[in-house]
Scaffold this motif. Sequence first.
Motif, PDB file in Angstrom:
ATOM      1  N   ALA A  30       0.832  -1.212   0.000  1.00 32.06           N
ATOM      2  CA  ALA A  30       0.000   0.000   0.000  1.00 32.06           C
ATOM      3  C   ALA A  30       0.863   1.257   0.000  1.00 32.06           C
ATOM      4  N   LEU A  31       1.919   1.270   0.800  1.00 35.73           N
ATOM      5  CA  LEU A  31       2.763   2.456   0.915  1.00 35.73           C
ATOM      6  C   LEU A  31       3.664   2.650  -0.298  1.00 35.73           C
ATOM      7  N   ALA A  32       3.798   1.623  -1.128  1.00 30.05           N
ATOM      8  CA  ALA A  32       4.593   1.766  -2.352  1.00 30.05           C
ATOM      9  C   ALA A  32       3.921   2.725  -3.324  1.00 30.05           C
ATOM     10  N   GLU A  33       2.600   2.814  -3.270  1.00 29.46           N
ATOM     11  CA  GLU A  33       1.851   3.707  -4.160  1.00 29.46           C
ATOM     12  C   GLU A  33       2.100   5.167  -3.833  1.00 29.46           C
ATOM     13  N   ARG A  34       2.008   5.482  -2.528  1.00 27.99           N
ATOM     14  CA  ARG A  34       2.127   6.867  -2.058  1.00 27.99           C
ATOM     15  C   ARG A  34       2.043   6.855  -0.534  1.00 27.99           C
ATOM     16  N   PRO A  35       2.373   7.967   0.113  1.00 27.19           N
ATOM     17  CA  PRO A  35       2.169   8.045   1.567  1.00 27.19           C
ATOM     18  C   PRO A  35       0.676   7.918   1.907  1.00 27.19           C
ATOM     19  N   GLU A  59       6.693  -1.284  14.334  1.00 22.28           N
ATOM     20  CA  GLU A  59       7.786  -2.216  14.083  1.00 22.28           C
ATOM     21  C   GLU A  59       8.493  -1.878  12.776  1.00 22.28           C
ATOM     22  N   LEU A  60       7.727  -1.581  11.730  1.00 20.97           N
ATOM     23  CA  LEU A  60       8.330  -1.213  10.452  1.00 20.97           C
ATOM     24  C   LEU A  60       9.109   0.087  10.566  1.00 20.97           C
ATOM     25  N   GLU A  61       8.621   1.004  11.379  1.00 25.08           N
ATOM     26  CA  GLU A  61       9.341   2.260  11.611  1.00 25.08           C
ATOM     27  C   GLU A  61      10.647   1.988  12.364  1.00 25.08           C
ATOM     28  N   ALA A  62      10.589   1.154  13.390  1.00 24.86           N
ATOM     29  CA  ALA A  62      11.788   0.828  14.170  1.00 24.86           C
ATOM     30  C   ALA A  62      12.828   0.110  13.315  1.00 24.86           C
ATOM     31  N   ASP A  63      12.374  -0.656  12.331  1.00 30.09           N
ATOM     32  CA  ASP A  63      13.282  -1.367  11.437  1.00 30.09           C
ATOM     33  C   ASP A  63      13.794  -0.486  10.301  1.00 30.09           C
ATOM     34  N   GLY A  64      13.345   0.769  10.247  1.00 33.55           N
ATOM     35  CA  GLY A  64      13.822   1.692   9.223  1.00 33.55           C
ATOM     36  C   GLY A  64      13.170   1.501   7.862  1.00 33.55           C
ATOM     37  N   ILE A  65      12.017   0.866   7.838  1.00 29.52           N
ATOM     38  CA  ILE A  65      11.310   0.572   6.584  1.00 29.52           C
ATOM     39  C   ILE A  65      10.243   1.623   6.291  1.00 29.52           C
ATOM     40  N   VAL A  66       9.621   2.133   7.340  1.00 34.59           N
ATOM     41  CA  VAL A  66       8.542   3.123   7.225  1.00 34.59           C
ATOM     42  C   VAL A  66       8.947   4.395   7.960  1.00 34.59           C
ATOM     43  N   HIS A  67       8.592   5.522   7.358  1.00 40.46           N
ATOM     44  CA  HIS A  67       8.814   6.833   7.969  1.00 40.46           C
ATOM     45  C   HIS A  67       7.464   7.393   8.402  1.00 40.46           C
ATOM     46  N   ARG A  68       7.405   7.895   9.628  1.00 37.96           N
ATOM     47  CA  ARG A  68       6.191   8.517  10.167  1.00 37.96           C
ATOM     48  C   ARG A  68       6.446  10.006  10.257  1.00 37.96           C
ATOM     49  N   GLU A  69       5.595  10.789   9.591  1.00 38.39           N
ATOM     50  CA  GLU A  69       5.755  12.242   9.615  1.00 38.39           C
ATOM     51  C   GLU A  69       4.505  12.882  10.198  1.00 38.39           C
ATOM     52  N   THR A  70       4.720  13.726  11.195  1.00 35.28           N
ATOM     53  CA  THR A  70       3.624  14.458  11.830  1.00 35.28           C
ATOM     54  C   THR A  70       3.664  15.893  11.328  1.00 35.28           C
ATOM     55  N   PHE A  71       2.535  16.369  10.817  1.00 30.64           N
ATOM     56  CA  PHE A  71       2.435  17.725  10.306  1.00 30.64           C
ATOM     57  C   PHE A  71       1.827  18.614  11.388  1.00 30.64           C
ATOM     58  N   PRO A  72       2.463  19.766  11.666  1.00 34.99           N
ATOM     59  CA  PRO A  72       1.985  20.653  12.735  1.00 34.99           C
ATOM     60  C   PRO A  72       0.755  21.456  12.294  1.00 34.99           C
ATOM     61  N   GLN A  73      -0.384  20.876  12.466  1.00 37.74           N
ATOM     62  CA  GLN A  73      -1.640  21.554  12.148  1.00 37.74           C
ATOM     63  C   GLN A  73      -2.699  21.052  13.104  1.00 37.74           C
ATOM     64  N   VAL A  74      -3.839  21.690  13.100  1.00 38.19           N
ATOM     65  CA  VAL A  74      -4.934  21.288  13.972  1.00 38.19           C
ATOM     66  C   VAL A  74      -6.091  20.851  13.099  1.00 38.19           C
ATOM     67  N   PRO A  75      -6.573  19.610  13.255  1.00 34.32           N
ATOM     68  CA  PRO A  75      -5.990  18.555  14.083  1.00 34.32           C
ATOM     69  C   PRO A  75      -4.702  18.030  13.464  1.00 34.32           C
ATOM     70  N   PRO A  76      -3.850  17.393  14.271  1.00 36.09           N
ATOM     71  CA  PRO A  76      -2.578  16.897  13.753  1.00 36.09           C
ATOM     72  C   PRO A  76      -2.800  15.885  12.618  1.00 36.09           C
ATOM     73  N   ARG A  77      -1.927  15.943  11.653  1.00 35.79           N
ATOM     74  CA  ARG A  77      -1.999  15.009  10.524  1.00 35.79           C
ATOM     75  C   ARG A  77      -0.710  14.191  10.527  1.00 35.79           C
ATOM     76  N   VAL A  78      -0.855  12.883  10.417  1.00 32.56           N
ATOM     77  CA  VAL A  78       0.287  11.978  10.402  1.00 32.56           C
ATOM     78  C   VAL A  78       0.229  11.174   9.112  1.00 32.56           C
ATOM     79  N   GLU A  79       1.361  11.088   8.426  1.00 31.24           N
ATOM     80  CA  GLU A  79       1.456  10.285   7.218  1.00 31.24           C
ATOM     81  C   GLU A  79       2.575   9.274   7.355  1.00 31.24           C
TER      82      GLU A  79
END
Length: 117
Positions: A30-35, A59-79
């Motif tokens: 799924a993430l190969a398509e886009r964030p 787990e995927l984030e800890a293994d360096g496979i997935v990146h989690r990005e939090t955008f500073p807005q209200v409400p917070p957006r995470v991709e």
Amino acid sequence: MSARNKPYECGLDAAVDVIGGKWKVLLLWALAERPHRFGELRRGLPKITEKVLTQQLRELEADGIVHRETFPQVPPRVEYSLTEAGHSLNEALAPLGAWGTAHMPHLEATYGQRHPG
């Protein structure tokens, strides 16, 4: 990511440790398509629970496979998106997916014999 108390036996052992489980390869696909946002991933995999999705992404984030990005807005957006290592892992899994596609009719026909109950 698992709590291992011994070194990996080989590269395949390490790779399977990273992608092991029912949902991780589907998340990579799924993430190969886009964030994606968490809710998008949840809707795309309707049988996964929120708890398991959170665990698998962490787990995927800890293994360096997935990146989690939090955008500073209200409400917070995470991709969630794939890292360079995640993209290369998906490339490595492509031949495995092709094999599965080529053998899917046989695998579906014999599923009950291979997985009784």
